[in-house]
Enzyme design. Structure first.
Site, mmCIF file in Angstrom:
data_model
loop_
_atom_site.group_PDB
_atom_site.id
_atom_site.type_symbol
_atom_site.label_atom_id
_atom_site.label_comp_id
_atom_site.label_asym_id
_atom_site.label_seq_id
_atom_site.Cartn_x
_atom_site.Cartn_y
_atom_site.Cartn_z
ATOM 1 N N SER A 121 -9.215 3.034 2.663
ATOM 2 C CA SER A 121 -8.183 3.594 1.816
ATOM 3 C C SER A 121 -7.290 2.542 1.150
ATOM 4 O O SER A 121 -6.461 2.880 0.306
ATOM 5 C CB SER A 121 -7.300 4.544 2.638
ATOM 6 O OG SER A 121 -6.635 3.859 3.685
ATOM 7 N N LYS B 24 0.844 -1.189 0.000
ATOM 8 C CA LYS B 24 0.000 0.000 0.000
ATOM 9 C C LYS B 24 0.883 1.243 0.000
ATOM 10 O O LYS B 24 1.852 1.333 0.758
ATOM 11 C CB LYS B 24 -0.911 -0.023 1.233
ATOM 12 C CG LYS B 24 -1.885 1.155 1.323
ATOM 13 C CD LYS B 24 -2.768 1.030 2.551
ATOM 14 C CE LYS B 24 -3.744 2.195 2.650
ATOM 15 N NZ LYS B 24 -4.637 2.087 3.834
ATOM 16 N N SER C 32 -10.109 0.962 6.861
ATOM 17 C CA SER C 32 -9.432 0.943 5.570
ATOM 18 C C SER C 32 -8.884 -0.404 5.148
ATOM 19 O O SER C 32 -8.448 -0.555 4.005
ATOM 20 C CB SER C 32 -8.294 1.973 5.564
ATOM 21 O OG SER C 32 -8.811 3.276 5.539
#
Length: 473
Positions: free
Chosen positions: A149, A73, A173
């Site tokens: 996210s 990520k 997230s």
């Protein structure tokens, strides 16, 4: 190599270990899959394919995940020599000098990093549509959001680019993208994984690191790899009884599970698919021998919680940008940010210290009220992961700022309270809409009880195997 990329990470590691696939071939297969399907998804914003191919030949033979490809990520999860985006151009020119604690652990385990995945700007919303890198599209339907996210990571795993990808969770997230993309997403207990050496905590302890996967056994094994404290960490998670991989398939015993399908605050939209997902999961758990009854912590209905949560996030994000300004030698100006974050940063910068400490005190009290429910005889709480149906791209948009902020807050209503409490929570893919879009359900355990979540999740997975149709073609 389609058969190889369809395996989970443990299956891929076994293929390498037996010689069916070499580490280089494993990396080549993942690269080919990314090149074939990422044009549809826009999940990978930085590719390091040449480095990955070179690194594949240098992994010790005894590394448990030798040659298994992984994506990181693009916020947190710092990897040496790579750029850093966090969904924004404000980090242009920033390159990472040292692996973070968790990335170093992944490399030691034999994983090969192929690149970094898309996130919303500064990871502050539940859809991945940054102006800087463009939207990540759900592999099940490109008109829909992959969540946020960790939307890029979730889309990549659901589309079969990699078996596992890293994620983080400050308000849902990990769990929200897992729900929207049909994956397993476990938010660990606060302190279970380390953010060192770059940070002691993120968002005042709200955010933790984890992974998104297609199987429970991968989630358990990956958390075993990245778990552990680093010197100077401010939190310590309760010790687990043993490796989480050993909990897969273990009998959880007869558990007392409370469930809620309609949020007790009473101010959120209700969706029949969401209610059906929880009702079906409750019935499945009951059929597995558990005592499943309606019930939830009274603190979940706290109408003031969203305000206090927002105060903590705004102050922490503003402080992070002050640190970035010092690093790059110039301030972050409001016009460099998307409107959502511009508003947040302005609020964070204008906040009095007493406002922040008041919100922190309220959140601490909220955590104590929550904990009493688990000490009162319940083992697990079952909820929707997201209280709304899968949502299209543009449903949360800076062009429609205030309604979008309200939608984002509603979308995290079941997940963000457990960032405050620090409890572990897992989203499992147990339902589909009529259009075939995934809908997840969430199970929450007491602090430190990831072992119980893995036992129950693997029991559920065995009874109702998760469907992974290699979304995205």
């Amino acid at each position: 190599m389609d058969e190889f990329v369809s395996l989970d990470a443990i299956g891929q590691a076994e293929a390498v270990r037996t010689g069916a696939v070499s580490p280089r071939e494993a990396v080549e297969a993942a690269i080919a899959r990314i090149e074939a399907v990422d044009g549809r998804c826009n999940a990978v914003v930085h590719r390091r394919f040449e480095q990955a191919l070179a690194e594949a030949g240098d992994i010790p033979a005894d590394a448990p995940f030798r040659g298994v490809p992984i994506l990181l990520k693009d916020i947190g999860w710092r990897s040496a020599g790579d750029p850093y985006g966090a969904g924004s151009k404000i980090y242009d020119g920033v390159r990472i000098e040292e692996d973070s604690h968790s990335v170093a652990a992944l490399r030691r385990a034999g994983f090969v990093v192929l690149g970094r995945t898309n996130v919303p700007e500064l990871a502050t919303t539940i859809t991945t549509e940054p102006a800087a890198f463009g939207p990540t599209r759900n592999p099940y339907d490109p008109a829909f959001s992959a969540g946020g996210s960790s939307g890029g990571s979730a889309a990549a795993v659901a589309a079969g680019m990699v078996a596992v990808a890293t994620a983080s969770d400050g308000g849902g997230s990990i769990r929200i993208p897992a729900s929207l993309c049909g994956l397993v997403g476990l938010k660990p207990t606060r302190g279970r994984t380390s953010l060192g050496p770059y940070a002691a905590e993120s968002w005042g302890g709200l955010s933790v690191e984890g992974v998104v996967t297609r199987t429970v056994r991968d989630t358990a094994a990956l958390l075993d790899v990245i778990s552990g404290a680093a010197p100077g960490d401010p939190y310590a998670a309760p010790a687990l009884p043993g490796p989480l991989a050993g909990e897969v398939g273990a009998d959880p015993g007869r558990l007392r599970i409370g469930f809620v399908a309609v949020h007790p605050r009473g101010d959120l939209p209700q969706d029949p698919d969401v209610a059906a997902a929880v009702t079906r999961a409750a019935g499945l758990l009951e059929s597995l021998g558990h005592d499943v009854t309606p019930g939830h912590p009274d603190a979940l209905a706290d109408a003031e919680f969203p305000r206090h949560y927002g105060t903590l996030v705004a102050a922490n994000v503003a402080a992070e940008l002050e640190a970035l300004a010092a690093e790059r030698g110039r301030p972050v100006e409001p016009d460099e940010l998307e409107p959502r974050n511009r508003l947040m940063i302005e609020g964070g910068r204008a906040m009095a210290a007493t406002d922040y400490l008041g919100a922190l005190r309220a959140m601490n009290a909220h955590r104590r009220r929550m904990a009493t429910w688990w000490t009162g005889g319940f083992d697990l709480l079952l909820t929707p992961t997201v209280p709304v149906a899968p949502y299209p791209l543009g449903w949360i948009s800076d062009d429609d700022l205030w309604p979008s902020l309200e939608r984002a807050g509603a979308g995290a209503a079941y997940t963000s309270p457990f960032n405050s409490t620090g409890q572990p929570a897992i989203s499992l893919p147990l339902h589909r809409t009529a259009a075939g879009l995934p809908v997840g359900v969430q199970l929450v355990a007491a602090a430190g009880r990831e072992d119980l979540l893995i036992r129950v999740a693997s029991q559920i997975e065995a009874a109702q195997p998760f469907e992974h149709p290699m979304a995205g073609g």
